[in-house]
Each structure stands twice: as structure tokens, then as C-alpha cells.
Enzyme design. Sequence first.
Site, mmCIF file in Angstrom:
data_model
loop_
_atom_site.group_PDB
_atom_site.id
_atom_site.type_symbol
_atom_site.label_atom_id
_atom_site.label_comp_id
_atom_site.label_asym_id
_atom_site.label_seq_id
_atom_site.Cartn_x
_atom_site.Cartn_y
_atom_site.Cartn_z
ATOM 1 N N ILE A 1 -6.148 8.108 6.076
ATOM 2 C CA ILE A 1 -6.202 7.109 7.009
ATOM 3 C C ILE A 1 -7.094 7.611 7.887
ATOM 4 O O ILE A 1 -6.672 7.857 8.992
ATOM 5 C CB ILE A 1 -4.654 6.975 7.547
ATOM 6 C CG1 ILE A 1 -3.643 6.437 6.378
ATOM 7 C CG2 ILE A 1 -4.898 5.787 8.628
ATOM 8 C CD1 ILE A 1 -2.249 6.250 6.918
ATOM 9 N N PRO A 2 -8.395 7.485 7.752
ATOM 10 C CA PRO A 2 -9.243 7.917 8.693
ATOM 11 C C PRO A 2 -9.252 6.826 10.118
ATOM 12 O O PRO A 2 -9.092 5.957 9.785
ATOM 13 C CB PRO A 2 -10.747 7.831 8.101
ATOM 14 C CG PRO A 2 -10.412 7.268 6.715
ATOM 15 C CD PRO A 2 -9.017 6.890 6.506
ATOM 16 N N HIS A 3 -9.473 7.523 10.973
ATOM 17 C CA HIS A 3 -9.100 6.404 12.209
ATOM 18 C C HIS A 3 -9.950 7.136 13.323
ATOM 19 O O HIS A 3 -10.301 8.297 13.414
ATOM 20 C CB HIS A 3 -7.856 6.620 12.832
ATOM 21 C CG HIS A 3 -7.021 7.916 12.678
ATOM 22 N ND1 HIS A 3 -6.604 8.730 11.613
ATOM 23 C CD2 HIS A 3 -6.708 8.852 13.735
ATOM 24 C CE1 HIS A 3 -6.071 9.572 11.832
ATOM 25 N NE2 HIS A 3 -6.205 9.677 13.284
ATOM 26 N N ALA A 4 -10.229 6.276 14.495
ATOM 27 C CA ALA A 4 -11.018 6.805 15.683
ATOM 28 C C ALA A 4 -10.823 5.843 16.721
ATOM 29 O O ALA A 4 -10.752 4.570 16.461
ATOM 30 C CB ALA A 4 -12.484 7.145 15.415
ATOM 31 N N TYR B 1 -1.793 2.988 18.834
ATOM 32 C CA TYR B 1 -2.378 3.459 17.611
ATOM 33 C C TYR B 1 -1.636 4.724 16.813
ATOM 34 O O TYR B 1 -1.630 4.536 15.699
ATOM 35 C CB TYR B 1 -3.824 4.078 18.105
ATOM 36 C CG TYR B 1 -4.767 4.716 17.296
ATOM 37 C CD1 TYR B 1 -5.362 4.330 16.072
ATOM 38 C CD2 TYR B 1 -4.908 6.188 17.596
ATOM 39 C CE1 TYR B 1 -6.129 5.114 15.561
ATOM 40 C CE2 TYR B 1 -5.963 6.971 17.253
ATOM 41 C CZ TYR B 1 -6.710 6.558 16.101
ATOM 42 O OH TYR B 1 -7.499 7.204 15.302
#
Length: 162
Positions: free
Chosen positions: A65-68, A112
Site C-alpha cells: 500500500i504505497p502512499h503519500a 489517511y
Amino acid sequence: MDITTLLSPERIACKPDVSSKKRAFEQLAEMLATGQDTLGVDMIFDALTNREKLGSTTIGNGVAIPHACMSVTQPRGALLLVEDGIKMDAPDKKPVQLFMAILVPPNQAPDYSDLITQLTSTLIQKSLIEEICSYCDSETMLDHFITLFTPPNHPLEGALAA
């Protein structure tokens, strides 16, 4: 934050030819850039890879789950399914087949975290990942995600049953 509003068919792909983490993140960045003018593909790619350098976003069972946090007007997600999986720093050492990338505005960072927790607790289920990985159609994958993450008594629940 509602996960069912993060995805669209344009941001879901089954790419059997993606064979590296870099190429997977490039594909995710391209999908996340679709339909918005504020951020370019390179900026999104850099944000995702810089976050990954802080610590792996893999959760196990072939899921990452790549996130930014970025200057987007609303949260958005992209879902990428790769056929053979990609070696990453997964806690269970399994290759990653399913990438669920998320961008959120900085002012929504607390929501988030809750979303990441919700995704992790759902997507860690091995039988569910096997089922999702059997799909190669973006509409079918989107429908499945909507079903998974639509709470009971939500307006979308009735629409799906109709």
C-alpha cells in the site's frame, strides 16, 4: 474517508509485464496522475518512492500500500495487479502482486491513517487476495472493491444489489 470513492476504472490495471518495483511505481504514478492537473507523473513517482525509502509499505500476502501526502484536491487511489509478483521487503517474504497506491491532501492525514488501517485489515486476508488476483478486468475489480468496502446501510449498498 471512503475507500469506494478513491478508485475509478481508469486507475485500475492488470499488468502482467510489470516486473520491477520501479516500473510498478511508475505505472501507479501514471494512473494517479490521470484526470487531475495539479501533479505530474514524476512528482507522484518521487513522492511514492521517497515514502517507500522510509520503510516498506508491504503488508504481506502479496500486498503493498504505497502512499503519500501531496497537494491533491481530494484523495485518490490506484490499484495495480501484477501477474508474477515483485520482490520487495515484505514481512512474509512473498512477492507483491497487488499494489493499492493512495494520495491524500496533507490536511487529511489523520483520515489517511484510518484508511491504511482499514485497507490493511481487509487486504491481509489470503483468500481475498487470491480472489482479487483472479480478476483481469478493471470494472470487475472496482465492483469487488466497492462490495468489500461499502458499509452496511450505505447508499451504494442498495445500488449494487439492484
